[in-house]
Every structure is written in structure tokens, then in C-alpha cells.
Design a protein around this motif. Structure first.
Motif, PDB file in Angstrom:
ATOM      1  N   ALA A 140      19.513   2.179  -6.740  1.00 27.80           N
ATOM      2  CA  ALA A 140      19.747   3.337  -5.866  1.00 27.80           C
ATOM      3  C   ALA A 140      18.518   4.238  -5.824  1.00 27.80           C
ATOM      4  O   ALA A 140      18.133   4.735  -4.754  1.00 27.80           O
ATOM      5  N   LEU A 141      17.886   4.447  -6.967  1.00 27.72           N
ATOM      6  CA  LEU A 141      16.666   5.262  -7.016  1.00 27.72           C
ATOM      7  C   LEU A 141      15.562   4.614  -6.188  1.00 27.72           C
ATOM      8  O   LEU A 141      14.853   5.293  -5.431  1.00 27.72           O
ATOM      9  N   TYR A 142      15.427   3.305  -6.311  1.00 33.60           N
ATOM     10  CA  TYR A 142      14.412   2.589  -5.533  1.00 33.60           C
ATOM     11  C   TYR A 142      14.678   2.722  -4.030  1.00 33.60           C
ATOM     12  O   TYR A 142      13.769   3.014  -3.249  1.00 33.60           O
ATOM     13  N   LEU A 143      15.926   2.527  -3.623  1.00 31.57           N
ATOM     14  CA  LEU A 143      16.276   2.657  -2.205  1.00 31.57           C
ATOM     15  C   LEU A 143      16.061   4.081  -1.697  1.00 31.57           C
ATOM     16  O   LEU A 143      15.611   4.293  -0.572  1.00 31.57           O
ATOM     17  N   MET A 144      16.379   5.046  -2.534  1.00 32.41           N
ATOM     18  CA  MET A 144      16.218   6.438  -2.140  1.00 32.41           C
ATOM     19  C   MET A 144      14.738   6.767  -1.932  1.00 32.41           C
ATOM     20  O   MET A 144      14.372   7.403  -0.938  1.00 32.41           O
ATOM     21  N   LEU A 145      13.884   6.302  -2.842  1.00 30.91           N
ATOM     22  CA  LEU A 145      12.460   6.641  -2.767  1.00 30.91           C
ATOM     23  C   LEU A 145      11.684   5.751  -1.804  1.00 30.91           C
ATOM     24  O   LEU A 145      10.826   6.225  -1.072  1.00 30.91           O
ATOM     25  N   HIS A 146      11.973   4.470  -1.813  1.00 32.40           N
ATOM     26  CA  HIS A 146      11.224   3.528  -0.972  1.00 32.40           C
ATOM     27  C   HIS A 146      11.782   3.461   0.442  1.00 32.40           C
ATOM     28  O   HIS A 146      11.035   3.441   1.408  1.00 32.40           O
ATOM     29  N   GLY A 147      13.094   3.441   0.543  1.00 38.86           N
ATOM     30  CA  GLY A 147      13.718   3.287   1.849  1.00 38.86           C
ATOM     31  C   GLY A 147      14.066   4.589   2.534  1.00 38.86           C
ATOM     32  O   GLY A 147      14.468   4.602   3.695  1.00 38.86           O
ATOM     33  N   GLY A 148      13.940   5.694   1.811  1.00 32.55           N
ATOM     34  CA  GLY A 148      14.250   6.989   2.402  1.00 32.55           C
ATOM     35  C   GLY A 148      15.734   7.263   2.565  1.00 32.55           C
ATOM     36  O   GLY A 148      16.125   8.133   3.340  1.00 32.55           O
ATOM     37  N   TYR A 149      16.576   6.549   1.836  1.00 30.14           N
ATOM     38  CA  TYR A 149      18.024   6.739   1.925  1.00 30.14           C
ATOM     39  C   TYR A 149      18.448   7.898   1.010  1.00 30.14           C
ATOM     40  O   TYR A 149      18.999   7.697  -0.065  1.00 30.14           O
ATOM     41  N   THR A 150      18.196   9.104   1.459  1.00 25.83           N
ATOM     42  CA  THR A 150      18.483  10.282   0.626  1.00 25.83           C
ATOM     43  C   THR A 150      19.969  10.483   0.374  1.00 25.83           C
ATOM     44  O   THR A 150      20.344  11.115  -0.607  1.00 25.83           O
ATOM     45  N   ALA A 151      20.817   9.930   1.224  1.00 28.64           N
ATOM     46  CA  ALA A 151      22.258  10.069   1.043  1.00 28.64           C
ATOM     47  C   ALA A 151      22.753   9.340  -0.210  1.00 28.64           C
ATOM     48  O   ALA A 151      23.875   9.580  -0.663  1.00 28.64           O
ATOM     49  N   ILE A 152      21.932   8.482  -0.768  1.00 27.47           N
ATOM     50  CA  ILE A 152      22.331   7.710  -1.951  1.00 27.47           C
ATOM     51  C   ILE A 152      22.072   8.482  -3.254  1.00 27.47           C
ATOM     52  O   ILE A 152      22.408   8.002  -4.334  1.00 27.47           O
ATOM     53  N   GLU A 153      21.556   9.684  -3.148  1.00 30.23           N
ATOM     54  CA  GLU A 153      21.245  10.474  -4.350  1.00 30.23           C
ATOM     55  C   GLU A 153      22.447  10.680  -5.278  1.00 30.23           C
ATOM     56  O   GLU A 153      22.285  10.622  -6.504  1.00 30.23           O
ATOM     57  N   PRO A 154      23.663  10.872  -4.769  1.00 27.85           N
ATOM     58  CA  PRO A 154      24.800  10.985  -5.702  1.00 27.85           C
ATOM     59  C   PRO A 154      25.027   9.719  -6.535  1.00 27.85           C
ATOM     60  O   PRO A 154      25.500   9.798  -7.670  1.00 27.85           O
ATOM     61  N   VAL A 155      24.681   8.570  -6.001  1.00 31.91           N
ATOM     62  CA  VAL A 155      24.795   7.322  -6.754  1.00 31.91           C
ATOM     63  C   VAL A 155      23.765   7.316  -7.886  1.00 31.91           C
ATOM     64  O   VAL A 155      24.067   6.919  -9.018  1.00 31.91           O
ATOM     65  N   VAL A 156      22.563   7.780  -7.582  1.00 32.52           N
ATOM     66  CA  VAL A 156      21.520   7.898  -8.609  1.00 32.52           C
ATOM     67  C   VAL A 156      22.010   8.832  -9.714  1.00 32.52           C
ATOM     68  O   VAL A 156      21.879   8.533 -10.908  1.00 32.52           O
ATOM     69  N   ALA A 157      22.592   9.949  -9.311  1.00 32.68           N
ATOM     70  CA  ALA A 157      23.094  10.925 -10.293  1.00 32.68           C
ATOM     71  C   ALA A 157      24.197  10.320 -11.150  1.00 32.68           C
ATOM     72  O   ALA A 157      24.218  10.504 -12.375  1.00 32.68           O
TER      73      ALA A 157
ATOM     74  N   GLY B  74       0.804  -1.216   0.000  1.00 30.45           N
ATOM     75  CA  GLY B  74       0.000   0.000   0.000  1.00 30.45           C
ATOM     76  C   GLY B  74       0.838   1.267   0.000  1.00 30.45           C
ATOM     77  O   GLY B  74       0.307   2.373   0.047  1.00 30.45           O
ATOM     78  N   ASP B  75       2.150   1.112  -0.057  1.00 29.22           N
ATOM     79  CA  ASP B  75       3.078   2.249  -0.078  1.00 29.22           C
ATOM     80  C   ASP B  75       3.557   2.440  -1.517  1.00 29.22           C
ATOM     81  O   ASP B  75       4.323   1.641  -2.035  1.00 29.22           O
ATOM     82  N   HIS B  76       3.085   3.509  -2.140  1.00 29.54           N
ATOM     83  CA  HIS B  76       3.422   3.764  -3.537  1.00 29.54           C
ATOM     84  C   HIS B  76       4.473   4.864  -3.681  1.00 29.54           C
ATOM     85  O   HIS B  76       4.583   5.497  -4.721  1.00 29.54           O
ATOM     86  N   GLY B  77       5.255   5.069  -2.643  1.00 34.95           N
ATOM     87  CA  GLY B  77       6.263   6.120  -2.643  1.00 34.95           C
ATOM     88  C   GLY B  77       7.373   5.921  -3.661  1.00 34.95           C
ATOM     89  O   GLY B  77       8.031   6.877  -4.064  1.00 34.95           O
ATOM     90  N   ALA B  78       7.576   4.686  -4.081  1.00 29.81           N
ATOM     91  CA  ALA B  78       8.655   4.401  -5.027  1.00 29.81           C
ATOM     92  C   ALA B  78       8.146   4.312  -6.464  1.00 29.81           C
ATOM     93  O   ALA B  78       8.842   3.804  -7.332  1.00 29.81           O
ATOM     94  N   PHE B  79       6.946   4.851  -6.729  1.00 26.73           N
ATOM     95  CA  PHE B  79       6.406   4.713  -8.084  1.00 26.73           C
ATOM     96  C   PHE B  79       7.309   5.329  -9.157  1.00 26.73           C
ATOM     97  O   PHE B  79       7.372   4.800 -10.271  1.00 26.73           O
ATOM     98  N   PRO B  80       8.055   6.423  -8.878  1.00 25.89           N
ATOM     99  CA  PRO B  80       8.958   6.898  -9.936  1.00 25.89           C
ATOM    100  C   PRO B  80      10.069   5.880 -10.267  1.00 25.89           C
ATOM    101  O   PRO B  80      10.449   5.736 -11.437  1.00 25.89           O
ATOM    102  N   ALA B  81      10.553   5.162  -9.272  1.00 27.03           N
ATOM    103  CA  ALA B  81      11.564   4.132  -9.525  1.00 27.03           C
ATOM    104  C   ALA B  81      10.953   2.988 -10.326  1.00 27.03           C
ATOM    105  O   ALA B  81      11.569   2.478 -11.267  1.00 27.03           O
ATOM    106  N   HIS B  82       9.742   2.603  -9.976  1.00 27.98           N
ATOM    107  CA  HIS B  82       9.012   1.558 -10.696  1.00 27.98           C
ATOM    108  C   HIS B  82       8.860   1.957 -12.169  1.00 27.98           C
ATOM    109  O   HIS B  82       9.109   1.155 -13.074  1.00 27.98           O
ATOM    110  N   ALA B  83       8.506   3.205 -12.407  1.00 27.03           N
ATOM    111  CA  ALA B  83       8.348   3.694 -13.781  1.00 27.03           C
ATOM    112  C   ALA B  83       9.680   3.681 -14.527  1.00 27.03           C
ATOM    113  O   ALA B  83       9.737   3.294 -15.698  1.00 27.03           O
ATOM    114  N   HIS B  84      10.750   4.089 -13.860  1.00 25.85           N
ATOM    115  CA  HIS B  84      12.066   4.092 -14.497  1.00 25.85           C
ATOM    116  C   HIS B  84      12.535   2.665 -14.804  1.00 25.85           C
ATOM    117  O   HIS B  84      13.139   2.420 -15.848  1.00 25.85           O
ATOM    118  N   ILE B  85      12.285   1.737 -13.892  1.00 27.15           N
ATOM    119  CA  ILE B  85      12.660   0.337 -14.127  1.00 27.15           C
ATOM    120  C   ILE B  85      11.956  -0.176 -15.379  1.00 27.15           C
ATOM    121  O   ILE B  85      12.577  -0.813 -16.240  1.00 27.15           O
TER     122      ILE B  85
END
Length: 136
Positions: free
Chosen positions: A85-102, A30-41
Motif C-alpha cells: 500500500a505504501l508503494y502504491l501510494m508513493l509510486h502510483g499516487g493512490y493517496t486514497a490508500i493511506e488508511p490502509v498504510v496506517a 528514473g522515478d525515485h518517488g517511491a524511495f521511502p517504500a523501498h527503504a521500508h521494504i
């Protein structure tokens, strides 16, 4: 089918399975917070990889060039870095991983530029089936 096409299609199916899994996880939780990662995948992993595979299948002379495999490797590495990394950042709240996404995003962008080069350049390899009997 050219090897690079086969690799792109097989990789696309792996991303499809992962995208379906991410979608199911979101639906079940029921948590759709990672939908942008799902779309990118699904879009970059499944659809775009399959389109690349189709392009190379339709253009075997370009698929035979070394740059086609460079394109495959660069694009796949970029996705493997960026999408989890995008999935972890959006779903897990690991904002520190954003440079890896970049970083992964920049690798993917570079791979797309390589593909653009492939598309707009002439094929330097002629397949034996394309040669006339007089030139064989």
C-alpha cells in the motif's frame, strides 16, 4: 533452528527480493518517488525480519513459546498490508490508500510490542537439552 526463526529468515529473503525489485524499478524508470517504500521494504521486511529470526535462533526457549509464532504472524500480516500500500501510494499516487498504510503500520507496531514482551519476559519453556540429567 527453531521453526519461527526459519520462517522469519525465509520471509526476510522474500522482502529482500521485493526490495531489490523496487530499487531496480526506480533505477530503470528514473522515478525515485517511491524511495521511502523501498527503504521500508528493505529495513522492516528484510533487515528487521532477519534480526527477529536471529533473536529466536539464539533464544530457542523463547522461540518455542506460542507467542513467538503470534509475533511472526502479526508482523508478517502487518507488512503485507502496509508495504504494498505504501508503494502504491508513493509510486502510483493512490493517496486514497493511506488508511490502509496506517492500518498496516498499526499492526506492525502491535507486533513490535509483542516482540518487546517476548524479549523482556522470562522463557516459560525449558528445552530438554537445558535440563540437568537429574531432572530428566
Amino acid at each position: 533452528m527453531p521453526r519461527v526463526s526459519d520462517l522469519f529468515f525465509k520471509t526476510a529473503v522474500v522482502w529482500l527480493i521485493l526490495g531489490i525489485g523496487a530499487g531496480l524499478q526506480m533505477a530503470i524508470s528514473g522515478d525515485h518517488g517511491a524511495f521511502p517504500a523501498h527503504a521500508h521494504i528493505n529495513l522492516l521486511g528484510w533487515v528487521t525480519s532477519a534480526i527477529f529470526g536471529g533473536y529466536y535462533a539464539l533464544n530457542p526457549a523463547k522461540a518455542a513459546r506460542k507467542i513467538a509464532m503470534i509475533h511472526y504472524g502479526l508482523y508478517t500480516i502487518g507488512l503485507v498490508i502496509m508495504l504494498p500500500a505504501l508503494y502504491l501510494m508513493l509510486h502510483g499516487g493512490y493517496t486514497a490508500i493511506e488508511p490502509v498504510v496506517a492500518a498496516g503500520s498499526l499492526i506492525v507496531a502491535a507486533a513490535v510490542l509483542v516482540f518487546a514482551f517476548v524479549v523482556f519476559s522470562g522463557a516459560s519453556v525449558r528445552l530438554a537439552s537445558e535440563l540437568s540429567p537429574a531432572t530428566r
